[in-house]
Design a protein around this motif. Structure first.
Motif, PDB file in Angstrom:
ATOM      1  N   LEU A   4       0.850  -1.186   0.000  1.00  0.00           N
ATOM      2  CA  LEU A   4       0.000   0.000   0.000  1.00  0.00           C
ATOM      3  C   LEU A   4       0.885   1.235   0.000  1.00  0.00           C
ATOM      4  O   LEU A   4       1.837   1.296   0.767  1.00  0.00           O
ATOM      5  CB  LEU A   4      -0.902   0.021   1.233  1.00  0.00           C
ATOM      6  CG  LEU A   4      -1.966  -1.053   1.257  1.00  0.00           C
ATOM      7  CD1 LEU A   4      -2.713  -1.007   2.574  1.00  0.00           C
ATOM      8  CD2 LEU A   4      -2.938  -0.909   0.105  1.00  0.00           C
ATOM      9  N   PRO A   5       0.587   2.204  -0.814  1.00  0.00           N
ATOM     10  CA  PRO A   5      -0.524   2.339  -1.744  1.00  0.00           C
ATOM     11  C   PRO A   5      -0.245   1.806  -3.149  1.00  0.00           C
ATOM     12  O   PRO A   5      -1.061   1.954  -4.042  1.00  0.00           O
ATOM     13  CB  PRO A   5      -0.764   3.833  -1.773  1.00  0.00           C
ATOM     14  CG  PRO A   5       0.601   4.416  -1.589  1.00  0.00           C
ATOM     15  CD  PRO A   5       1.323   3.459  -0.656  1.00  0.00           C
ATOM     16  N   GLY A   6       0.898   1.163  -3.351  1.00  0.00           N
ATOM     17  CA  GLY A   6       1.297   0.719  -4.684  1.00  0.00           C
ATOM     18  C   GLY A   6       0.292  -0.176  -5.392  1.00  0.00           C
ATOM     19  O   GLY A   6       0.000   0.011  -6.574  1.00  0.00           O
ATOM     20  N   VAL A   8      -2.918  -0.449  -4.855  1.00  0.00           N
ATOM     21  CA  VAL A   8      -4.123   0.334  -5.147  1.00  0.00           C
ATOM     22  C   VAL A   8      -3.903   1.173  -6.400  1.00  0.00           C
ATOM     23  O   VAL A   8      -4.768   1.230  -7.289  1.00  0.00           O
ATOM     24  CB  VAL A   8      -4.506   1.222  -3.944  1.00  0.00           C
ATOM     25  CG1 VAL A   8      -5.674   2.126  -4.281  1.00  0.00           C
ATOM     26  CG2 VAL A   8      -4.823   0.354  -2.727  1.00  0.00           C
ATOM     27  N   LEU A   9      -2.748   1.811  -6.505  1.00  0.00           N
ATOM     28  CA  LEU A   9      -2.443   2.619  -7.692  1.00  0.00           C
ATOM     29  C   LEU A   9      -2.342   1.748  -8.940  1.00  0.00           C
ATOM     30  O   LEU A   9      -2.805   2.135 -10.016  1.00  0.00           O
ATOM     31  CB  LEU A   9      -1.152   3.403  -7.484  1.00  0.00           C
ATOM     32  CG  LEU A   9      -1.242   4.513  -6.445  1.00  0.00           C
ATOM     33  CD1 LEU A   9       0.141   5.077  -6.140  1.00  0.00           C
ATOM     34  CD2 LEU A   9      -2.165   5.615  -6.930  1.00  0.00           C
ATOM     35  N   LEU A  20       7.083  -1.968  -6.572  1.00  0.00           N
ATOM     36  CA  LEU A  20       6.877  -1.815  -5.140  1.00  0.00           C
ATOM     37  C   LEU A  20       8.134  -2.332  -4.449  1.00  0.00           C
ATOM     38  O   LEU A  20       8.558  -3.459  -4.714  1.00  0.00           O
ATOM     39  CB  LEU A  20       5.663  -2.605  -4.676  1.00  0.00           C
ATOM     40  CG  LEU A  20       4.278  -2.057  -5.054  1.00  0.00           C
ATOM     41  CD1 LEU A  20       4.078  -1.929  -6.535  1.00  0.00           C
ATOM     42  CD2 LEU A  20       3.197  -2.919  -4.449  1.00  0.00           C
ATOM     43  N   SER A  63       6.091   7.367  -0.969  1.00  0.00           N
ATOM     44  CA  SER A  63       6.304   6.534   0.205  1.00  0.00           C
ATOM     45  C   SER A  63       5.269   6.936   1.227  1.00  0.00           C
ATOM     46  O   SER A  63       4.933   8.111   1.361  1.00  0.00           O
ATOM     47  CB  SER A  63       7.713   6.766   0.745  1.00  0.00           C
ATOM     48  OG  SER A  63       7.899   6.050   1.942  1.00  0.00           O
ATOM     49  N   ARG A  64       4.766   5.957   1.945  1.00  0.00           N
ATOM     50  CA  ARG A  64       3.773   6.239   2.978  1.00  0.00           C
ATOM     51  C   ARG A  64       4.337   5.786   4.313  1.00  0.00           C
ATOM     52  O   ARG A  64       4.462   4.600   4.569  1.00  0.00           O
ATOM     53  CB  ARG A  64       2.473   5.495   2.658  1.00  0.00           C
ATOM     54  CG  ARG A  64       1.332   5.850   3.566  1.00  0.00           C
ATOM     55  CD  ARG A  64       0.112   4.996   3.288  1.00  0.00           C
ATOM     56  NE  ARG A  64       0.349   3.582   3.501  1.00  0.00           N
ATOM     57  CZ  ARG A  64       0.309   2.980   4.687  1.00  0.00           C
ATOM     58  NH1 ARG A  64       0.051   3.673   5.776  1.00  0.00           N
ATOM     59  NH2 ARG A  64       0.529   1.696   4.800  1.00  0.00           N
ATOM     60  N   CYS A  89       3.577  12.014   1.540  1.00  0.00           N
ATOM     61  CA  CYS A  89       2.315  11.847   2.257  1.00  0.00           C
ATOM     62  C   CYS A  89       2.548  12.142   3.737  1.00  0.00           C
ATOM     63  O   CYS A  89       3.457  11.572   4.339  1.00  0.00           O
ATOM     64  CB  CYS A  89       1.799  10.423   2.094  1.00  0.00           C
ATOM     65  SG  CYS A  89       1.590   9.925   0.372  1.00  0.00           S
ATOM     66  N   ARG A 117      -4.938  14.616   6.420  1.00  0.00           N
ATOM     67  CA  ARG A 117      -3.829  14.110   5.629  1.00  0.00           C
ATOM     68  C   ARG A 117      -3.442  15.210   4.654  1.00  0.00           C
ATOM     69  O   ARG A 117      -4.298  15.929   4.136  1.00  0.00           O
ATOM     70  CB  ARG A 117      -4.206  12.848   4.843  1.00  0.00           C
ATOM     71  CG  ARG A 117      -4.565  11.672   5.717  1.00  0.00           C
ATOM     72  CD  ARG A 117      -3.336  11.187   6.489  1.00  0.00           C
ATOM     73  NE  ARG A 117      -3.595  10.019   7.290  1.00  0.00           N
ATOM     74  CZ  ARG A 117      -3.860  10.039   8.599  1.00  0.00           C
ATOM     75  NH1 ARG A 117      -3.932  11.188   9.236  1.00  0.00           N
ATOM     76  NH2 ARG A 117      -4.066   8.934   9.257  1.00  0.00           N
ATOM     77  N   ASN A 119      -0.873  15.796   1.247  1.00  0.00           N
ATOM     78  CA  ASN A 119       0.026  15.246   0.243  1.00  0.00           C
ATOM     79  C   ASN A 119       0.679  16.409  -0.487  1.00  0.00           C
ATOM     80  O   ASN A 119      -0.019  17.330  -0.910  1.00  0.00           O
ATOM     81  CB  ASN A 119      -0.732  14.361  -0.743  1.00  0.00           C
ATOM     82  CG  ASN A 119      -1.375  13.180  -0.069  1.00  0.00           C
ATOM     83  OD1 ASN A 119      -0.777  12.550   0.792  1.00  0.00           O
ATOM     84  ND2 ASN A 119      -2.597  12.872  -0.444  1.00  0.00           N
TER      85      ASN A 119
END
Length: 125
Positions: A4-6, A8-9, A20, A63-64, A89, A117, A119
């Motif tokens: 995540l979030p890779g 999802v994208l 990822l 990166s999260r 993020c 949040r 970004n």
């Protein structure tokens, strides 16, 4: 970490390729299994550290919660080079230094909790 979030994208943008990067074996195994189970074929999951990557520069990096925001911005810029995009993020604590020079800043509130949040996108648009 853990895709995540890779992932999802990759699902949202099937025409794009994603790499990822995760150093922890268990998280790599999970992300690979999740990608396979979801039928995501446009994402490669590598067990590595971002600083050890070789080959052509990516066009964008995000990166999260891996590094402090200012540290990720520095590392991300090194990774993508002057023509690439870096997405930083941030959660509750917003780093004002990261906001300086950002091409785009997106502020949002999470549904349910109302948590903030932010970004910040750096690079040429």
């Amino acid at each position: 970490g853990a895709g995540l979030p890779g992932l999802v994208l990759a699902i949202a943008r099937p025409e794009r390729g994603f790499v990822l990067v995760e150093p922890t074996g268990k998280k790599v195994a999970f992300a690979r299994d999740a990608a396979y189970g979801l039928g995501v074929d446009n994402a490669r999951v590598l067990q590595a550290r971002v600083e050890s990557l070789e080959g052509p520069r990516p066009t964008a990096a995000l990166s999260r919660a891996t590094f402090a925001p200012i540290e990720w911005l520095r590392r991300g810029k090194e990774l993508v080079g002057p023509e690439g995009l870096v997405l930083v993020c941030m959660g509750r604590e917003v780093d004002a230094e990261v906001l300086k020079g950002a091409a785009c800043v997106d502020r949002l509130l999470l549904p349910g909790s109302g948590a903030q949040r932010v970004n910040a996108l750096h690079g040429p648009l």
